[in-house]
Scaffold this motif. Structure first.
Motif, mmCIF file in Angstrom:
data_model
loop_
_atom_site.group_PDB
_atom_site.id
_atom_site.type_symbol
_atom_site.label_atom_id
_atom_site.label_comp_id
_atom_site.label_asym_id
_atom_site.label_seq_id
_atom_site.Cartn_x
_atom_site.Cartn_y
_atom_site.Cartn_z
ATOM 1 N N ARG A 12 14.832 -32.013 -10.904
ATOM 2 C CA ARG A 12 15.941 -32.814 -11.409
ATOM 3 C C ARG A 12 15.349 -33.864 -12.335
ATOM 4 O O ARG A 12 14.468 -34.628 -11.941
ATOM 5 C CB ARG A 12 16.708 -33.487 -10.277
ATOM 6 C CG ARG A 12 17.970 -34.191 -10.759
ATOM 7 C CD ARG A 12 18.713 -34.842 -9.620
ATOM 8 N NE ARG A 12 19.922 -35.505 -10.098
ATOM 9 C CZ ARG A 12 20.538 -36.472 -9.451
ATOM 10 N NH1 ARG A 12 20.079 -36.892 -8.278
ATOM 11 N NH2 ARG A 12 21.628 -37.025 -9.945
ATOM 12 N N LEU A 55 17.852 -32.002 -3.010
ATOM 13 C CA LEU A 55 18.004 -30.852 -3.905
ATOM 14 C C LEU A 55 18.028 -29.553 -3.104
ATOM 15 O O LEU A 55 18.844 -28.661 -3.359
ATOM 16 C CB LEU A 55 16.867 -30.817 -4.925
ATOM 17 C CG LEU A 55 16.845 -31.914 -5.996
ATOM 18 C CD1 LEU A 55 15.624 -31.762 -6.885
ATOM 19 C CD2 LEU A 55 18.117 -31.890 -6.835
ATOM 20 N N GLY A 78 21.329 -29.189 -1.386
ATOM 21 C CA GLY A 78 22.515 -29.123 -2.244
ATOM 22 C C GLY A 78 23.290 -30.418 -2.323
ATOM 23 O O GLY A 78 24.398 -30.454 -2.867
ATOM 24 N N ASP A 112 22.332 -32.986 -4.049
ATOM 25 C CA ASP A 112 22.228 -33.302 -5.471
ATOM 26 C C ASP A 112 22.074 -31.985 -6.227
ATOM 27 O O ASP A 112 21.519 -31.016 -5.698
ATOM 28 C CB ASP A 112 21.027 -34.209 -5.760
ATOM 29 C CG ASP A 112 21.173 -35.594 -5.152
ATOM 30 O OD1 ASP A 112 22.321 -36.063 -5.050
ATOM 31 O OD2 ASP A 112 20.153 -36.190 -4.777
ATOM 32 N N ARG A 113 22.547 -31.953 -7.447
ATOM 33 C CA ARG A 113 22.485 -30.734 -8.251
ATOM 34 C C ARG A 113 21.152 -30.658 -8.996
ATOM 35 O O ARG A 113 20.782 -31.580 -9.728
ATOM 36 C CB ARG A 113 23.646 -30.714 -9.258
ATOM 37 C CG ARG A 113 23.749 -29.441 -10.088
ATOM 38 C CD ARG A 113 24.068 -28.223 -9.232
ATOM 39 N NE ARG A 113 25.354 -28.324 -8.549
ATOM 40 C CZ ARG A 113 26.513 -27.947 -9.081
ATOM 41 N NH1 ARG A 113 26.552 -27.438 -10.307
ATOM 42 N NH2 ARG A 113 27.626 -28.059 -8.371
ATOM 43 N N ALA A 114 20.427 -29.566 -8.816
ATOM 44 C CA ALA A 114 19.148 -29.361 -9.494
ATOM 45 C C ALA A 114 19.384 -28.958 -10.948
ATOM 46 O O ALA A 114 20.343 -28.259 -11.265
ATOM 47 C CB ALA A 114 18.339 -28.293 -8.775
ATOM 48 N N ASP A 115 18.486 -29.407 -11.820
ATOM 49 C CA ASP A 115 18.538 -28.998 -13.227
ATOM 50 C C ASP A 115 17.855 -27.650 -13.432
ATOM 51 O O ASP A 115 18.156 -26.931 -14.384
ATOM 52 C CB ASP A 115 17.835 -30.043 -14.105
ATOM 53 C CG ASP A 115 18.522 -31.386 -14.047
ATOM 54 O OD1 ASP A 115 19.760 -31.428 -13.912
ATOM 55 O OD2 ASP A 115 17.813 -32.409 -14.125
ATOM 56 N N HIS A 137 22.509 -19.267 -3.363
ATOM 57 C CA HIS A 137 23.404 -20.036 -4.235
ATOM 58 C C HIS A 137 23.845 -21.282 -3.463
ATOM 59 O O HIS A 137 24.840 -21.290 -2.745
ATOM 60 C CB HIS A 137 24.605 -19.187 -4.641
ATOM 61 C CG HIS A 137 24.249 -18.001 -5.482
ATOM 62 N ND1 HIS A 137 23.851 -18.125 -6.797
ATOM 63 C CD2 HIS A 137 24.183 -16.675 -5.185
ATOM 64 C CE1 HIS A 137 23.569 -16.916 -7.284
ATOM 65 N NE2 HIS A 137 23.763 -16.028 -6.328
ATOM 66 N N ARG A 183 25.074 -24.898 -3.881
ATOM 67 C CA ARG A 183 25.652 -25.891 -4.785
ATOM 68 C C ARG A 183 26.199 -27.105 -4.041
ATOM 69 O O ARG A 183 26.658 -28.050 -4.661
ATOM 70 C CB ARG A 183 26.780 -25.243 -5.608
ATOM 71 C CG ARG A 183 26.333 -24.110 -6.521
ATOM 72 C CD ARG A 183 25.469 -24.646 -7.654
ATOM 73 N NE ARG A 183 25.042 -23.586 -8.564
ATOM 74 C CZ ARG A 183 23.912 -22.932 -8.454
ATOM 75 N NH1 ARG A 183 23.081 -23.220 -7.451
ATOM 76 N NH2 ARG A 183 23.575 -21.985 -9.325
ATOM 77 N N SER A 184 26.116 -27.060 -2.724
ATOM 78 C CA SER A 184 26.649 -28.159 -1.914
ATOM 79 C C SER A 184 26.024 -28.077 -0.531
ATOM 80 O O SER A 184 25.464 -27.033 -0.149
ATOM 81 C CB SER A 184 28.166 -28.049 -1.792
ATOM 82 O OG SER A 184 28.520 -26.920 -1.000
ATOM 83 N N ASP A 233 27.193 -25.056 1.379
ATOM 84 C CA ASP A 233 26.464 -23.822 1.077
ATOM 85 C C ASP A 233 25.141 -23.769 1.831
ATOM 86 O O ASP A 233 24.726 -22.713 2.327
ATOM 87 C CB ASP A 233 26.190 -23.719 -0.429
ATOM 88 C CG ASP A 233 27.457 -23.538 -1.258
ATOM 89 O OD1 ASP A 233 28.465 -23.078 -0.692
ATOM 90 O OD2 ASP A 233 27.423 -23.871 -2.461
#
Length: 522
Positions: free
Chosen positions: A273, A306, A309, A311-314, A328, A330-331, A334
């Motif tokens: 990130r 990260l 989930g 925080d959203r990874a770049d 997958h 995203r949260s 998940d």
């Protein structure tokens, strides 16, 4: 053998004698220290060594449990931060004390706004603010800019500027460069040199040892709440200071040699990130306790968030078990569905529903198992909670007791019970024993050994390096957002781990100096 001391010939501005502080356990023990006018004293030590607590006692934010202080030879016991500031003792804390919706000018003079005929004199306020902003190199900013619109580095400089208003005889800076750019660091150092020439005493708290050598005259090292070094900073190399901070490790046997380490249950590949975590890769195996060490701000918590989930990874991917396809995530929902649990470092703010019962908090991660036809079965929920209260030795009146009424250690056990009930094969722990007593720590250590014995993979962040070396099979070290090294039991030592933890900051400071030299010779 007591540490030798190096003092300036002038009379002390501030003298500490036998300062101690205890909470659930001693944090400071018998600190004797003199501070002289015009002296820059570097204060360092491992996370949790007592640096911030000592500085808060000096600045009136915390009351000492033992010992006394003298200011100009007279008894000094400030009842509050305001009382200390009135005597010229000021502190810039790691946590910024600014109001983001107010302007720079208003934040600078909030406690003493200039008035005219009962109204705020905006012309004078703006002029005073510009003058004070010039002091810390912010003269190019509009003083009416809301502080919330500034970057963290500029906010830090505003905080420093605010504390330099009025009489300042002693300035405490707690990790002041953590959020500053190299240019802002140079401005700060220039201001520190000017304050020293004006006779202001400065306590400079930092983990960045190369930075301390550059700015300080004298260094004080704390270890486990005790003062172990008080000398001229030029007498010690970086390696020697790391050794002073590390000390000896007490051995604790948790059957780590008998653990059966299996295949990876979690594979992290180049997870990143921007500005927080550089591409990070690691494997967590079944039956393994993998620690993450590093200084505060090194990216440890951010890496766990990260993975979970939160925080959203770049960039980067997370793989579960031997699956060839990335998960997958995203949260946090998940992550939990993928078999990942996370015990947050903020158990009160993010880990628990404090007004709710132990039973509610325990079942929260898997309500379906205590429900019938979509309706909660409170008797079943209570039975589940009672089972974990017994297993984890949670001290409570009953499972109906509110979580907020429990001690810190018992609250932590309730959070852990929730994830044990969910039965996730991958468990992330962020500062799992922070602020809890030694008995609760021992219970949690034993629990970690049991979980690893069951084949779960545990990823543990802790600021207590000794703790990690007691409970872990391997330790990954983060420094300045990067994984600087991974050590196994056969090749780790406190010195090597601490050196890796400092490596990113030492290199960064050396790079700044190299750039400056190149610029000066161009």
């Amino acid at each position: 053998m007591p540490p030798t001391q190096s003092h300036s010939p002038s009379a002390p501005l501030l003298a500490l004698s036998g300062i101690g502080k205890s909470y659930a356990a001693p944090v400071l023990d018998g600190i004797d220290l003199d501070l002289h006018p015009g002296q820059v004293l570097a204060l360092t030590g491992e996370n949790g060594a007592g640096k911030s607590t000592l500085s808060k006692i000096v600045c009136g934010l915390v009351e000492a449990s033992a010992g006394g202080m003298l200011l100009d030879g007279q008894p000094y016991q400030p009842a509050s931060r305001t009382a200390a500031e009135a005597l010229g003792i000021r502190m810039v804390m790691q946590e910024l004390n600014l109001i983001p919706t107010l302007s720079i000018a208003e934040n600078l003079f909030l406690e003493k706004l200039p008035q005219r005929f009962g109204w705020i004199d905006r012309r004078r306020l703006g002029a005073d603010a510009r003058q004070q902003m010039e002091v810390v190199g912010l003269g190019d900013l509009d003083p009416w800019t809301p502080v919330g619109e500034l970057g963290l580095g500029h906010q830090q400089m505003v905080e420093i500027a605010r504390n330099l208003i009025g009489s300042c005889r002693c300035l405490v800076l707690d990790e002041p460069t953590a959020m500053l750019t190299s240019r802002e660091v140079e401005l700060l150092f220039s201001r520190i040199e000017r304050l020293r020439d004006e006779g202001v005493a400065i306590i400079y708290i930092s983990h960045r040892l190369e930075e301390l050598k550059r700015i300080a005259d004298r260094i004080v090292v704390l270890r486990d709440g005790k003062l172990v070094c008080d000398e001229d900073i030029s007498r010690h190399s970086t390696e020697q200071l790391v050794q002073l901070m590390a000390g000896e490790l007490a051995k604790v046997d948790l059957d780590s040699d008998q653990r059966k380490i299996g295949a990876p249950v979690l594979r992290v590949r180049a997870l990143a990130r921007a500005g927080v975590v550089e591409p990070a890769s690691l494997d967590l195996h079944a039956g393994e306790v993998l620690g993450i060490a590093g200084l505060i701000g090194s990216g440890r918590t951010e890496l766990l968030r990260l993975i979970f989930g939160a925080d959203r990874a770049d960039a980067g991917e997370v793989f579960i078990g031997d699956s060839p396809a990335p998960a997958h995530i995203r949260s946090p929902r998940d992550a939990v569905r993928a078999g990942i649990a996370m015990v947050t470092e903020d158990r009160k703010g993010q880990g628990l529903l404090l007004p709710q019962a132990i039973s509610v908090n325990t079942s929260l991660a898997d309500l379906g198992r205590v429900s019938r036809h979509g309706v909660l079965d409170h008797a079943r929920e209570a039975d589940v909670a009672a089972d974990y209260v017994r297993k984890l030795r949670i001290r409570s009146g009953s499972v109906a007791q509110a979580a907020g009424e429990l001690s810190g250690g018992n609250q932590q056990k309730v959070v852990i019970a929730r994830w044990l009930y969910r039965d996730c094969p991958i468990m992330l722990f962020d500062e799992p024993t922070r602020g809890i007593d030694i008995g609760a720590k021992s219970d949690i250590y034993r629990l970690f050994a049991e979980l690893a014995g069951q084949g779960k993979g545990l990823l543990v962040v802790s600021s207590d390096l000794r703790e990690l070396m007691q409970i872990c099979d391997r330790i990954a070290v983060m420094s300045a957002g990067r994984i600087a090294g991974v050590f196994g039991r056969d090749d780790w030592s406190q010195e090597r781990i601490l050196a890796a933890a400092f490596s990113g900051y030492v290199g960064r400071q050396e790079a700044v100096h190299a750039a400056q030299v190149a610029g000066n010779t161009a």
